[in-house]
Write an enzyme that holds these catalytic residues in place. Structure first.
Site, PDB file in Angstrom:
ATOM      1  N   GLY A   1       0.821  -1.218   0.000  1.00  0.00           N
ATOM      2  CA  GLY A   1       0.000   0.000   0.000  1.00  0.00           C
ATOM      3  C   GLY A   1       0.846   1.256   0.000  1.00  0.00           C
ATOM      4  O   GLY A   1       0.556   2.223   0.707  1.00  0.00           O
ATOM      5  N   ALA A   2       1.877   1.270  -0.832  1.00  0.00           N
ATOM      6  CA  ALA A   2       2.888   2.331  -0.744  1.00  0.00           C
ATOM      7  C   ALA A   2       2.763   3.406  -1.803  1.00  0.00           C
ATOM      8  O   ALA A   2       3.638   4.256  -1.915  1.00  0.00           O
ATOM      9  CB  ALA A   2       4.285   1.711  -0.813  1.00  0.00           C
ATOM     10  N   ASN A   3       1.689   3.407  -2.565  1.00  0.00           N
ATOM     11  CA  ASN A   3       1.570   4.413  -3.623  1.00  0.00           C
ATOM     12  C   ASN A   3       1.059   5.759  -3.120  1.00  0.00           C
ATOM     13  O   ASN A   3       1.048   6.739  -3.858  1.00  0.00           O
ATOM     14  CB  ASN A   3       0.659   3.905  -4.748  1.00  0.00           C
ATOM     15  CG  ASN A   3      -0.737   3.585  -4.273  1.00  0.00           C
ATOM     16  OD1 ASN A   3      -0.931   2.523  -3.662  1.00  0.00           O
ATOM     17  ND2 ASN A   3      -1.706   4.445  -4.536  1.00  0.00           N
TER      18      ASN A   3
ATOM     19  N   GLY B   1       0.009   8.198   0.841  1.00  0.00           N
ATOM     20  CA  GLY B   1      -0.106   8.278   2.288  1.00  0.00           C
ATOM     21  C   GLY B   1       1.141   7.878   3.047  1.00  0.00           C
ATOM     22  O   GLY B   1       2.278   8.175   2.652  1.00  0.00           O
ATOM     23  N   ILE B   2       0.924   7.175   4.149  1.00  0.00           N
ATOM     24  CA  ILE B   2       2.019   6.798   5.038  1.00  0.00           C
ATOM     25  C   ILE B   2       2.988   5.840   4.348  1.00  0.00           C
ATOM     26  O   ILE B   2       4.204   5.937   4.505  1.00  0.00           O
ATOM     27  CB  ILE B   2       1.460   6.173   6.329  1.00  0.00           C
ATOM     28  CG1 ILE B   2       0.675   7.233   7.128  1.00  0.00           C
ATOM     29  CG2 ILE B   2       2.574   5.592   7.180  1.00  0.00           C
ATOM     30  CD1 ILE B   2      -0.086   6.670   8.308  1.00  0.00           C
ATOM     31  N   GLY B   3       2.464   4.911   3.556  1.00  0.00           N
ATOM     32  CA  GLY B   3       3.335   3.974   2.857  1.00  0.00           C
ATOM     33  C   GLY B   3       4.260   4.672   1.889  1.00  0.00           C
ATOM     34  O   GLY B   3       5.445   4.339   1.784  1.00  0.00           O
TER      35      GLY B   3
ATOM     36  N   SER C   1      -2.957   2.689  17.794  1.00  0.00           N
ATOM     37  CA  SER C   1      -3.240   2.837  19.226  1.00  0.00           C
ATOM     38  C   SER C   1      -4.740   2.718  19.487  1.00  0.00           C
ATOM     39  O   SER C   1      -5.167   2.375  20.586  1.00  0.00           O
ATOM     40  CB  SER C   1      -2.721   4.175  19.741  1.00  0.00           C
ATOM     41  OG  SER C   1      -3.353   5.257  19.079  1.00  0.00           O
TER      42      SER C   1
ATOM     43  N   TYR D   1     -12.721  -1.773  12.183  1.00  0.00           N
ATOM     44  CA  TYR D   1     -11.307  -1.442  11.966  1.00  0.00           C
ATOM     45  C   TYR D   1     -10.451  -1.700  13.213  1.00  0.00           C
ATOM     46  O   TYR D   1      -9.413  -2.377  13.111  1.00  0.00           O
ATOM     47  CB  TYR D   1     -11.183   0.011  11.502  1.00  0.00           C
ATOM     48  CG  TYR D   1      -9.766   0.495  11.340  1.00  0.00           C
ATOM     49  CD1 TYR D   1      -9.010   0.144  10.225  1.00  0.00           C
ATOM     50  CD2 TYR D   1      -9.176   1.315  12.304  1.00  0.00           C
ATOM     51  CE1 TYR D   1      -7.700   0.586  10.076  1.00  0.00           C
ATOM     52  CE2 TYR D   1      -7.874   1.766  12.161  1.00  0.00           C
ATOM     53  CZ  TYR D   1      -7.147   1.395  11.054  1.00  0.00           C
ATOM     54  OH  TYR D   1      -5.854   1.842  10.908  1.00  0.00           O
TER      55      TYR D   1
END
Length: 245
Positions: free
Chosen positions: A8-10, A12-14, A141, A163
């Site tokens: 999922g790196a395309n 946001g955080i990734g 968290s 989630y």
């Protein structure tokens, strides 16, 4: 050159984690469900002067896609130094225990839990070839059972049945995986990136992707004396880093 696969790196955080690890000299396999999106993301990082990034088609919910990604990366390298299981979905809100559908649970768990299992098991052989293999499972968290049971916690009333449950299951998988790999050089941790403004939460988060990427990359880069089998949330406990399960 060390190698890392980020799911999922395309965006946001990734994507930010890919940027930060490429800056640290890693060859980054940028996993993306849609290859075209991954190629655009890789091209953006390459334009920033980070040539060691390449897109890999990888849908964590599809066993054949995971197998194909493993075969493709296996043709390029015999060693994978790190795996960041970042791909996730929320399943939409609200998520009440009395109203959330079984279909919603199935869809979210298929990405957030089963997807992690698929990818981890598929790439474990390449990780075993690394002298210092690292696995980072991106946790939350908001999935801490201890905190969600504490009325004094600031997010106590921010409940979700789907989630958070998926991330709590991911945390348990992390504990067991770290235990099974305890007598090896592996370091396996669940890392909370913090409440980050991304598409995942319609940019309602209070943290930046730069902060989140730094937190995740830190546990890819951790040394042999670093933690394993731990739940890390530096947003919640910046001094020790650890958070209650």
């Amino acid at each position: 050159m060390k190698t890392v696969l980020i799911t999922g790196a395309n965006k946001g955080i990734g994507f930010e984690t890919a940027r930060q690890l490429a800056r640290q000299g890693y060859h980054v396999y940028l996993g993306s469900r849609d290859l075209a999106n991954g190629q655009r993301a890789a091209a953006q990082l390459q334009a920033e002067g980070l040539p060691t990034v390449e897109a890999i088609a990888l849908d964590v919910t599809d066993t054949e896609s995971v197998r194909a990604a493993r075969a493709e990366i296996g043709r390029k390298t015999t060693v994978l130094d790190a795996l960041v299981n970042n791909a996730a979905i929320t399943g939409g809100m609200p998520q009440t225990a009395t109203g959330a559908s079984v279909a919603a649970f199935e869809a979210v768990f298929n990405t957030n839990v089963f997807g992690v299992v698929r990818v981890t098991q598929a790439f474990l052989d390449l990780l075993h070839q690394a002298p210092q293999p690292r696995i980072v499972n991106v946790g939350s968290s908001g999935a801490s059972l201890t905190l969600h049971s504490d009325p004094a916690w600031k997010y106590y009333h921010h409940k979700g049945a789907v989630y958070p449950a998926s991330k709590a299951a991911l945390h348990m998988y992390t504990i067991v995986l770290a235990y099974e790999l305890r007598d090896t050089p592996f370091r396996v941790n669940a890392v909370d990136p913090g409440f980050t403004a991304t598409d995942l939460n319609n940019h309602r988060g209070t943290g930046t992707v730069e902060e989140a990427g730094t937190r995740i990359a830190k546990y890819v880069l951790v040394g042999d004396d670093g933690p394993t089998g731990r739940f890390i949330s530096e947003e919640y406990t910046p001094v020790t880093g650890e958070i209650p399960w």
